[in-house]
Design a protein around this motif. Structure first.
Motif, PDB file in Angstrom:
ATOM      1  N   LYS A 163       0.870  -1.186   0.000  1.00  0.00           N
ATOM      2  CA  LYS A 163       0.000   0.000   0.000  1.00  0.00           C
ATOM      3  C   LYS A 163       0.901   1.228   0.000  1.00  0.00           C
ATOM      4  N   ALA A 199       0.546   3.134   5.572  1.00  0.00           N
ATOM      5  CA  ALA A 199       0.966   2.594   4.275  1.00  0.00           C
ATOM      6  C   ALA A 199       2.376   2.004   4.385  1.00  0.00           C
ATOM      7  N   ASP A 200       2.787   1.305   3.337  1.00  0.00           N
ATOM      8  CA  ASP A 200       4.105   0.665   3.327  1.00  0.00           C
ATOM      9  C   ASP A 200       5.179   1.564   2.740  1.00  0.00           C
ATOM     10  N   LYS A 272      -3.243   5.966 -11.187  1.00  0.00           N
ATOM     11  CA  LYS A 272      -4.290   5.339 -10.358  1.00  0.00           C
ATOM     12  C   LYS A 272      -5.221   4.473 -11.188  1.00  0.00           C
ATOM     13  N   VAL A 289       2.236  -3.021  -6.158  1.00  0.00           N
ATOM     14  CA  VAL A 289       1.456  -2.115  -5.298  1.00  0.00           C
ATOM     15  C   VAL A 289      -0.010  -2.382  -5.611  1.00  0.00           C
ATOM     16  N   GLU A 291      -2.616  -0.864  -3.601  1.00  0.00           N
ATOM     17  CA  GLU A 291      -3.477   0.222  -3.117  1.00  0.00           C
ATOM     18  C   GLU A 291      -2.691   1.522  -3.071  1.00  0.00           C
ATOM     19  N   TRP A 292      -3.293   2.591  -3.596  1.00  0.00           N
ATOM     20  CA  TRP A 292      -2.627   3.905  -3.608  1.00  0.00           C
ATOM     21  C   TRP A 292      -3.643   4.932  -3.102  1.00  0.00           C
ATOM     22  N   ASP A 293      -3.296   5.600  -2.024  1.00  0.00           N
ATOM     23  CA  ASP A 293      -4.186   6.574  -1.363  1.00  0.00           C
ATOM     24  C   ASP A 293      -5.556   5.956  -1.091  1.00  0.00           C
ATOM     25  N   GLY A 294      -5.560   4.699  -0.676  1.00  0.00           N
ATOM     26  CA  GLY A 294      -6.810   4.031  -0.296  1.00  0.00           C
ATOM     27  C   GLY A 294      -7.597   3.460  -1.471  1.00  0.00           C
ATOM     28  N   PRO A 296      -7.909   0.921  -4.807  1.00  0.00           N
ATOM     29  CA  PRO A 296      -7.231  -0.259  -5.364  1.00  0.00           C
ATOM     30  C   PRO A 296      -6.596   0.045  -6.720  1.00  0.00           C
ATOM     31  N   GLY A 300      -6.834  -4.885  -7.452  1.00  0.00           N
ATOM     32  CA  GLY A 300      -6.473  -4.874  -6.025  1.00  0.00           C
ATOM     33  C   GLY A 300      -5.638  -6.084  -5.614  1.00  0.00           C
TER      34      GLY A 300
END
Ligand SMILES: Cc1ncc(COP(=O)(O)O)c(C=O)c1O
Length: 332
Positions: A163, A199-200, A272, A289, A291-294, A296, A300
């Motif tokens: 994430k 996030a990671d 996105k 990755v 998830e980006w800014d919540g 998917p 996802g």
């Protein structure tokens, strides 16, 4: 009557004894260090020190790079060294010895570590000499090499995906983003910020608001039409790993997994809406990755291109003879 200091003033013997006591449990992961000030290699972590007057420490006037020992071989050392010499030139740090000698010291320090899997980091600094800014006071450039256990990321990064969040930390201006200097404050803050936001890792945007890179890794996408796209390298660090993978990726076009490979601008909206998003670098290798800014990315779940590129990377570290230098381990 003489006043007593509340802080001990140590003899050399006491200081060395305290350096030994200060060695922490994690130093077990530090295998060998070369210092040009010692003119040799040490394996006792208590001795892996740098003088405070080295401008690397108090001014950040130094550059570094990191390669890897994979299965007893140095992978892509020469590509990493090319970037290292370039960084040194941009930071105006004269080499203290010829390139070939510095390269041999790195190989020897890797050998002295006796490790078949390790990270290999090396620094060139304008050197010690005082606490000013100008390099006129420096007695000569210094060179350090450290062989240590590489960072291992959680397995879930690869199996479940990572994430990320768009970082609020400003990216370095293009010139400084392209020099691999010891000024990694923005990069460290991105990692901290990401953790605080659940996030990671974080994604830096450039001055135009376009996708740039991550903390210490590059970011690529499989956009909807099946093209692997990576941002141009003019305002970010030229990642050695991603450049190698961009060179190998046409194989995935032949396999029908991709329709093309491109280097060019990527907006946040495009990113996105991508089918896959990937983080790529010497330490992370290739991680999907999800998830980006919540939101998917794709469905996802980790995608097939991330998976195949990681396989290509593994294969390359074992078979690409022109990218591998066998480490000459001492016999005994
Ligand atoms: C800011 C930044 N971008 C990208 C990378 C990826 O580069 P490499 O593949 O050489 O590890 C790194 C790591 O060195 C980095 O620090």
């Amino acid at each position: 009557m003489a006043t007593r200091l509340q802080t001990p003033v140590l003899t050399a013997e006491e200081a060395v004894a305290r350096l030994r006591r200060a060695v922490h449990a994690r130093a077990g992961d530090f295998y060998a260090m070369y210092s040009s000030l010692l003119g040799g290699i040490v394996t006792d972590p208590a001795l892996m020190v740098v003088p405070l007057d080295d401008h690397m420490v108090h001014r950040g006037h130094a550059v570094f790079d990191t390669a890897m020992v994979v299965d007893g071989k140095l992978y892509q050392l020469d590509a990493h060294l090319e970037r290292f010499w370039r960084s040194a030139q941009l930071a105006r740090i004269p080499l203290p010895m010829p390139q070939a000698q510095l390269r041999q010291i790195i190989i020897d320090t890797a050998a002295a570590s006796r490790q078949r899997q390790a990270s290999v980091r090396y620094w060139l600094s304008v050197g010690p000499g005082g606490f000013g800014l100008g390099t006129g006071e420096c007695v000569g450039s210094s060179f350090y090499v450290m062989i240590f256990r590489g960072q291992s990321y959680p397995e879930r990064f690869y199996t479940e995906g990572m994430k990320v969040v768009t970082s609020r930390v400003p990216i370095k201006p293009p010139f400084f983003a392209r020099v691999k200097s010891t000024n990694y404050l923005p990069n460290a803050l991105v990692v901290l910020e990401a953790a605080e936001r659940g996030a990671d890792n974080g994604i830096f945007l450039d001055a135009r608001g376009l996708v740039a890179e991550s903390s210490n890794m590059n970011v690529a996408f499989v956009i909807r039409d099946g093209v692997l796209r990576h941002p141009a390298f003019d305002a970010i660090l030229e990642g050695i790993t991603v450049q190698r993978l961009l060179h190998l990726a046409p194989r995935l076009v032949q396999e029908g997994l991709l329709r093309g490979v491109e280097v060019g601008d990527i907006s946040v909206e495009e990113g996105k809406a991508a089918a896959e998003m990937l983080l790529i670098g010497s330490s992370i290798k290739v991680a999907p990755v999800v998830e980006w800014d919540g939101q998917p990315i794709g469905d996802g779940k980790p995608g097939p291109v991330a998976h195949r590129l990681l396989e290509l990377w593994h294969e390359d570290t074992l078979t690409a003879a022109d990218q591998l230098i066998p480490v000459p381990y001492p016999e005994d």
